[in-house]
Write an enzyme that holds these catalytic residues in place. Structure first.
Site, PDB file in Angstrom:
ATOM      1  CG  ASP A 289      -1.807   1.213   1.260  1.00  0.00           C
ATOM      2  OD1 ASP A 289      -2.882   1.140   0.661  1.00  0.00           O
ATOM      3  OD2 ASP A 289      -1.422   2.241   1.857  1.00  0.00           O
ATOM      4  CB  ILE A 290       1.239   3.947  -2.510  1.00  0.00           C
ATOM      5  CG1 ILE A 290       2.337   4.961  -2.847  1.00  0.00           C
ATOM      6  CG2 ILE A 290      -0.101   4.619  -2.561  1.00  0.00           C
ATOM      7  CD1 ILE A 290       3.670   4.329  -3.099  1.00  0.00           C
TER       8      ILE A 290
END
Length: 307
Positions: free
Chosen positions: A255-256
DNA sequence: ATCCAGGGGTCAC
DNA sequence: GTGACCCATGGA
């Protein structure tokens, strides 16, 4: 004594309605609920047992007031909505241990104060969660919310009350019948359109459901079952387990936002520094999902933004 | 114009 | 199981 269309829910310790509302209203164009800042409340339409309801939740000192704005009233229905709200706001969890762990961490202890009472806001419906994940894959969040609004306003059920208009997320039966071209017309990529239609068929044909997933005992089995579906990868499976099944230890790897938060706090060197990630989360056994959620929350704190 | 955004699939090793 | 590459589309 409350009327048959409303009920008071007592707030647990370490609960802040304001913090929760902040999360639900973080400057994005959310189409599935309305925030009323003046009244310090929120309202939303849902389908429960095939019946439609519009309900509101507002702050009432030591309680939350849940009120049926539209739909069947009576004890049975208000009880059902109360259970929905308790689950949505994760009100039945004692955060004491999580806060103790936070306070033991030099760089994270501020969260126990600054985000005090924030709950991991859930998404009750597994199908909606998976669609939302597919929509959000690899695009920025403001565009993702736009796509969701188009999908919901085109294919969802609309409920109009005197004050406002509400939408309920489309059913899998509806979206299973939609063509790829139609979704592309809403600016879905071919890939997203295919995934959405495929997932809709899987759900409408009864081959997947929250109930079905809950019959599996371990997190790993549930994760593997989700990942076996086309369009559902590691990130989405973990996100769904965390938001819908409320698994306490799910990390949406890759997840960025999570990576940005971790590097913003100086907790990792780069995006591939999985060792540091494992080490950090290892200290939060039983609360990994909550830590992810609080790290997402931290992205709105200016000093931890990477840009 | 170029890079990025709350990934996922595929294929080669 | 790991890594390289492609896929799409709007925003900054």
């Amino acid at each position: 004594m409350t009327a048959m269309n409303s009920v008071l829910l007592s707030k647990p310790d370490l609960f802040s309605f304001k913090e929760c509302l902040w999360f639900l209203d973080r400057n994005y164009d959310e189409c599935l609920h309305h925030i009323d800042r003046n009244n310090n409340g929120i309202s939303k339409a849902i389908l429960l047992n095939d019946a439609e309801y519009v309900f509101s939740v507002s702050d009432s000192d030591k309680d939350l007031l849940v009120n049926i704005e539209h739909g069947k009233t009576g004890k049975k229905n208000i009880d059902m909505l109360s259970a929905y709200v308790r689950e949505w706001f994760d009100m039945d969890r004692d955060l004491k241990l999580f806060y103790e762990l936070l306070r033991q961490h030099k760089k994270l202890r501020y969260m126990a104060t600054d985000f005090a009472g924030l709950r991991l806001m859930g998404i009750a419906d597994l199908y909606e969660t998976l669609c939302w994940c597919i929509i959000g894959q690899q695009i920025n969040l403001s565009f993702a919310y736009k796509l969701k609004r188009r999908l919901v306003e085109t294919y969802g059920m609309q409920i109009k009350t005197k004050e406002s208009s509400y939408f309920i997320f489309p059913t899998p039966e509806t979206l299973a019948q939609v063509s790829e071209e139609a979704l592309r017309g809403l600016q879905f990529s071919r890939q997203k359109a295919d995934y959405i239609i495929y997932i809709s068929k899987v759900f409408s044909e009864g081959n997947m459901s929250k109930k079905k997933l809950l019959t599996l005992k371990t997190t790993e089995e549930r994760k593997a079952t989700l990942i076996s579906l086309k369009g559902i990868g590691v990130w989405t499976a973990n996100y769904a387990l965390m938001k819908t099944l409320r698994d306490p230890d799910c990390i949406p790897y890759g997840d960025i936002g999570l990576l940005n938060a971790l590097s913003g706090h100086g907790l990792i060197k780069d995006r591939k520094d999985t060792r540091s990630i494992e080490k950090l989360f290892g200290k939060f056994e039983g609360w990994k999902s909550y830590l992810v959620f609080y790290l997402w929350r931290s992205l709105a704190v200016p000093s931890f933004q990477t840009k």
